[in-house]
Design a protein around this motif. Sequence first.
Motif, PDB file in Angstrom:
ATOM      1  N   ASN A  23     -14.942  25.963  -5.523  1.00  5.08           N
ATOM      2  CA  ASN A  23     -15.175  26.805  -6.699  1.00  5.08           C
ATOM      3  C   ASN A  23     -16.066  26.115  -7.736  1.00  5.08           C
ATOM      4  OD1 ASN A  23     -13.487  25.172  -8.513  1.00  5.08           O
ATOM      5  ND2 ASN A  23     -11.748  25.968  -7.329  1.00  5.08           N
ATOM      6  N   GLU A  24     -16.287  26.799  -8.869  1.00  3.73           N
ATOM      7  CA  GLU A  24     -17.202  26.310  -9.895  1.00  3.73           C
ATOM      8  C   GLU A  24     -16.713  25.015 -10.562  1.00  3.73           C
ATOM      9  OE1 GLU A  24     -15.257  29.403 -13.166  1.00  3.73           O
ATOM     10  OE2 GLU A  24     -17.266  29.723 -12.379  1.00  3.73           O
ATOM     11  N   ILE A  25     -15.389  24.806 -10.578  1.00  8.39           N
ATOM     12  CA  ILE A  25     -14.857  23.568 -11.153  1.00  8.39           C
ATOM     13  C   ILE A  25     -15.059  22.411 -10.183  1.00  8.39           C
ATOM     14  CG2 ILE A  25     -12.863  22.446 -12.212  1.00  8.39           C
ATOM     15  CD1 ILE A  25     -11.740  25.209 -12.802  1.00  8.39           C
ATOM     16  N   ASP A  26     -14.877  22.668  -8.885  1.00  9.37           N
ATOM     17  CA  ASP A  26     -15.189  21.648  -7.879  1.00  9.37           C
ATOM     18  C   ASP A  26     -16.646  21.218  -8.018  1.00  9.37           C
ATOM     19  OD1 ASP A  26     -12.630  21.776  -6.642  1.00  9.37           O
ATOM     20  OD2 ASP A  26     -13.253  23.539  -5.512  1.00  9.37           O
ATOM     21  N   SER A  27     -17.514  22.196  -8.209  1.00  8.73           N
ATOM     22  CA  SER A  27     -18.927  21.908  -8.379  1.00  8.73           C
ATOM     23  C   SER A  27     -19.181  21.076  -9.633  1.00  8.73           C
ATOM     24  CB  SER A  27     -19.725  23.219  -8.461  1.00  8.73           C
ATOM     25  OG  SER A  27     -21.045  22.966  -8.886  1.00  8.73           O
ATOM     26  N   MET A  28     -18.520  21.421 -10.730  1.00  5.57           N
ATOM     27  CA  MET A  28     -18.712  20.692 -11.984  1.00  5.57           C
ATOM     28  C   MET A  28     -18.280  19.230 -11.828  1.00  5.57           C
ATOM     29  SD  MET A  28     -17.839  21.910 -15.847  1.00  5.57           S
ATOM     30  CE  MET A  28     -16.068  21.837 -15.811  1.00  5.57           C
ATOM     31  N   ILE A  29     -17.225  19.013 -11.061  1.00  4.98           N
ATOM     32  CA  ILE A  29     -16.758  17.652 -10.799  1.00  4.98           C
ATOM     33  C   ILE A  29     -17.810  16.876 -10.009  1.00  4.98           C
ATOM     34  CG2 ILE A  29     -15.084  16.329  -9.431  1.00  4.98           C
ATOM     35  CD1 ILE A  29     -13.001  18.490 -10.291  1.00  4.98           C
ATOM     36  N   LEU A  30     -18.372  17.502  -8.984  1.00 10.03           N
ATOM     37  CA  LEU A  30     -19.380  16.810  -8.177  1.00 10.03           C
ATOM     38  C   LEU A  30     -20.697  16.659  -8.940  1.00 10.03           C
ATOM     39  CD1 LEU A  30     -18.769  18.246  -4.587  1.00 10.03           C
ATOM     40  CD2 LEU A  30     -17.863  16.164  -5.661  1.00 10.03           C
ATOM     41  N   ALA A  31     -21.000  17.575  -9.852  1.00 10.19           N
ATOM     42  CA  ALA A  31     -22.173  17.418 -10.709  1.00 10.19           C
ATOM     43  C   ALA A  31     -21.990  16.206 -11.615  1.00 10.19           C
ATOM     44  CB  ALA A  31     -22.402  18.680 -11.534  1.00 10.19           C
ATOM     45  N   ARG A  32     -20.770  15.996 -12.070  1.00  6.36           N
ATOM     46  CA  ARG A  32     -20.465  14.842 -12.925  1.00  6.36           C
ATOM     47  C   ARG A  32     -20.420  13.546 -12.115  1.00  6.36           C
ATOM     48  NH1 ARG A  32     -21.321  13.507 -17.963  1.00  6.36           N
ATOM     49  NH2 ARG A  32     -20.621  11.354 -18.032  1.00  6.36           N
ATOM     50  N   PHE A  33     -20.115  13.651 -10.849  1.00  6.82           N
ATOM     51  CA  PHE A  33     -19.966  12.493  -9.971  1.00  6.82           C
ATOM     52  C   PHE A  33     -21.204  11.601  -9.977  1.00  6.82           C
ATOM     53  CE2 PHE A  33     -19.925  10.584  -5.626  1.00  6.82           C
ATOM     54  CZ  PHE A  33     -18.708   9.916  -5.708  1.00  6.82           C
ATOM     55  N   SER A  34     -22.379  12.188 -10.106  1.00  7.07           N
ATOM     56  CA  SER A  34     -23.626  11.412 -10.057  1.00  7.07           C
ATOM     57  C   SER A  34     -23.802  10.501 -11.262  1.00  7.07           C
ATOM     58  CB  SER A  34     -24.828  12.352  -9.937  1.00  7.07           C
ATOM     59  OG  SER A  34     -24.825  13.325 -10.960  1.00  7.07           O
ATOM     60  N   TYR A  35     -22.983  10.661 -12.306  1.00  3.97           N
ATOM     61  CA  TYR A  35     -23.060   9.805 -13.495  1.00  3.97           C
ATOM     62  C   TYR A  35     -22.313   8.477 -13.319  1.00  3.97           C
ATOM     63  CZ  TYR A  35     -24.890  13.481 -16.632  1.00  3.97           C
ATOM     64  OH  TYR A  35     -25.661  14.434 -17.246  1.00  3.97           O
ATOM     65  N   VAL A  87     -20.128   9.982   1.133  1.00  2.00           N
ATOM     66  CA  VAL A  87     -21.120   9.883   0.062  1.00  2.00           C
ATOM     67  C   VAL A  87     -22.328   9.113   0.587  1.00  2.00           C
ATOM     68  CG1 VAL A  87     -21.585   9.044  -2.281  1.00  2.00           C
ATOM     69  CG2 VAL A  87     -19.301   9.906  -1.686  1.00  2.00           C
ATOM     70  N   THR A  88     -23.517   9.703   0.471  1.00  2.00           N
ATOM     71  CA  THR A  88     -24.715   9.072   1.045  1.00  2.00           C
ATOM     72  C   THR A  88     -25.938   9.262   0.141  1.00  2.00           C
ATOM     73  OG1 THR A  88     -25.373  11.091   2.241  1.00  2.00           O
ATOM     74  CG2 THR A  88     -23.909   9.552   3.403  1.00  2.00           C
ATOM     75  N   ASP A  89     -27.002   8.559   0.512  1.00  2.00           N
ATOM     76  CA  ASP A  89     -28.353   8.792  -0.017  1.00  2.00           C
ATOM     77  C   ASP A  89     -28.463   8.676  -1.539  1.00  2.00           C
ATOM     78  OD1 ASP A  89     -29.852   9.819   2.566  1.00  2.00           O
ATOM     79  OD2 ASP A  89     -27.927  10.852   2.521  1.00  2.00           O
ATOM     80  N   TYR A  90     -27.875   7.620  -2.074  1.00  2.00           N
ATOM     81  CA  TYR A  90     -27.999   7.384  -3.516  1.00  2.00           C
ATOM     82  C   TYR A  90     -29.406   6.903  -3.851  1.00  2.00           C
ATOM     83  CZ  TYR A  90     -27.451   5.262  -8.116  1.00  2.00           C
ATOM     84  OH  TYR A  90     -27.611   4.917  -9.432  1.00  2.00           O
ATOM     85  N   VAL A  91     -29.990   7.505  -4.875  1.00  2.00           N
ATOM     86  CA  VAL A  91     -31.338   7.144  -5.332  1.00  2.00           C
ATOM     87  C   VAL A  91     -31.313   7.000  -6.844  1.00  2.00           C
ATOM     88  CG1 VAL A  91     -33.739   7.906  -5.555  1.00  2.00           C
ATOM     89  CG2 VAL A  91     -32.513   8.312  -3.432  1.00  2.00           C
ATOM     90  N   ILE A 105     -27.432  11.876  -5.691  1.00  2.00           N
ATOM     91  CA  ILE A 105     -26.538  11.425  -4.626  1.00  2.00           C
ATOM     92  C   ILE A 105     -26.078  12.655  -3.838  1.00  2.00           C
ATOM     93  CG2 ILE A 105     -24.344  11.580  -5.919  1.00  2.00           C
ATOM     94  CD1 ILE A 105     -23.776   8.715  -4.706  1.00  2.00           C
ATOM     95  N   THR A 106     -25.763  12.459  -2.572  1.00  2.00           N
ATOM     96  CA  THR A 106     -25.325  13.565  -1.715  1.00  2.00           C
ATOM     97  C   THR A 106     -23.869  13.371  -1.314  1.00  2.00           C
ATOM     98  OG1 THR A 106     -27.560  13.938  -0.862  1.00  2.00           O
ATOM     99  CG2 THR A 106     -25.731  14.751   0.476  1.00  2.00           C
ATOM    100  N   ILE A 116     -25.708  18.328  -3.261  1.00  2.00           N
ATOM    101  CA  ILE A 116     -26.674  17.418  -3.866  1.00  2.00           C
ATOM    102  C   ILE A 116     -26.426  17.404  -5.365  1.00  2.00           C
ATOM    103  CG2 ILE A 116     -29.107  16.971  -4.331  1.00  2.00           C
ATOM    104  CD1 ILE A 116     -29.751  18.285  -1.647  1.00  2.00           C
ATOM    105  N   SER A 117     -26.066  16.227  -5.895  1.00  2.00           N
ATOM    106  CA  SER A 117     -25.743  16.092  -7.309  1.00  2.00           C
ATOM    107  C   SER A 117     -26.848  15.316  -8.020  1.00  2.00           C
ATOM    108  CB  SER A 117     -24.409  15.354  -7.473  1.00  2.00           C
ATOM    109  OG  SER A 117     -24.094  15.179  -8.843  1.00  2.00           O
ATOM    110  N   PHE A 118     -27.470  15.968  -9.008  1.00  2.00           N
ATOM    111  CA  PHE A 118     -28.517  15.331  -9.801  1.00  2.00           C
ATOM    112  C   PHE A 118     -27.943  14.863 -11.131  1.00  2.00           C
ATOM    113  CE2 PHE A 118     -31.202  18.205  -7.166  1.00  2.00           C
ATOM    114  CZ  PHE A 118     -31.983  17.227  -6.560  1.00  2.00           C
ATOM    115  N   MET A 119     -28.152  13.608 -11.428  1.00  2.67           N
ATOM    116  CA  MET A 119     -27.665  13.050 -12.692  1.00  2.67           C
ATOM    117  C   MET A 119     -28.495  13.557 -13.865  1.00  2.67           C
ATOM    118  SD  MET A 119     -27.473   9.049 -13.775  1.00  2.67           S
ATOM    119  CE  MET A 119     -26.879   8.533 -15.386  1.00  2.67           C
ATOM    120  N   GLY A 120     -27.834  13.752 -15.002  1.00  2.00           N
ATOM    121  CA  GLY A 120     -28.542  14.130 -16.217  1.00  2.00           C
ATOM    122  C   GLY A 120     -29.067  12.908 -16.945  1.00  2.00           C
TER     123      GLY A 120
END
Length: 375
Positions: A23-35, A87-91, A105-106, A116-120
């Motif tokens: 769901n959208e909260i799972d996504s928000m967690i993974l979006a934050r994961f890249s930080y 967790v793979t492909d950290y750039v 990061i993926t 695919i999570s893009f850091m802000g």
Amino acid sequence: MSNINDYLLWRGDNAISKKIKFNEIDSMILARFSYLLFSKINIAPKETIASISERMKDFKNEEFLYNGDKELVTYLGQSNRFKNMLVTDYVEINSKEKENQFSAITIHISRKEIYISFMGTDNTINGWKEDFNMAFMENVPCQIAGKEYIEKIAKKYCYKKIRIGGHSKGGNVAIYSAITANKKIQNKIIKIYNYDGPGFSKNTINQFENSEIINKIESYIPQESVIGRLLNHKEKMTIVLSTEKGILQHDIYSWQVLKDDLIRLEKNTDISENIDKTLTDWLETTTIKQRKIFVDVVFDLLYSTDANTFGEIYKNLPINITKILRKYSQISTEDKKTIAKMIKIMMTCYMNIIKKRESTKSNKKYFIKFRKNKV
């Protein structure tokens, strides 16, 4: 009141399945994961969220970028819902010369899906400079890097469907990478999630306004959003409840959740509307050249302190103010006039909007009173 960390405690035992969907909260967690502090660890080929959590457990709260990150990585490592995800492909790219701050990061949600999570924006002056460059550049380096990253990942994991997300500038990069991807990649994309990320220039917006990909974009902003309302948006926008005020609502740990959903609101506040209209008018009233001078001069002043982050500026504030004033004295008279004019235009735009709103309210009250008297 509850946020994404509370959600992990509530729902962490429930693995993602056909019955209990992503769901959208799972996504928000993974979006934050890249930080998280990936630059301080070397990610192994078969690293999982659980193993990353274990390796970050001794990091102190102050080492993380934001309050809440320490709890997030701890709870993720304990969560049946996330801990076994690969967790793979950290750039990571952080170049002052190229004015580029980018990280991605993926996360492998399952055998059939990746995220695919893009850091802000981080806390570097360089990172914020790239954000402000959006005021006069069609494309900034982090957007191009995002497009290249998704192309690489889509090719590498060609058998998997893709979700893309990011918070702040990461949300902008998530959208850009999707709308500029080729049709084959776009067909593999399930959804794009943007959490309070800025929009795009009108030229960029016009390129995908009628594209099918726009229907896959979900943008979420708090009620007093500033960052998420910058520039132009055409995608669906959802307003969510934050417990903070003003610009502090950009912190997604202040966004409120209830069970499996974000708490939604019907509209933004008047403050958010006023700021959005002010910045829109400011962009339409000024030229690209003026905006470039304004942004470049402001950040040249900040760079004169030799600090890499805003925290370093504040740490030695009296000394750094002296350096900034000394640098300002060296700026050309013409550039000083441009800066003063830009500030004046912004203040004028804001005052005109306030006057217009007050006039509208007065007219509305008069109309209501007139109707009552007429009856």
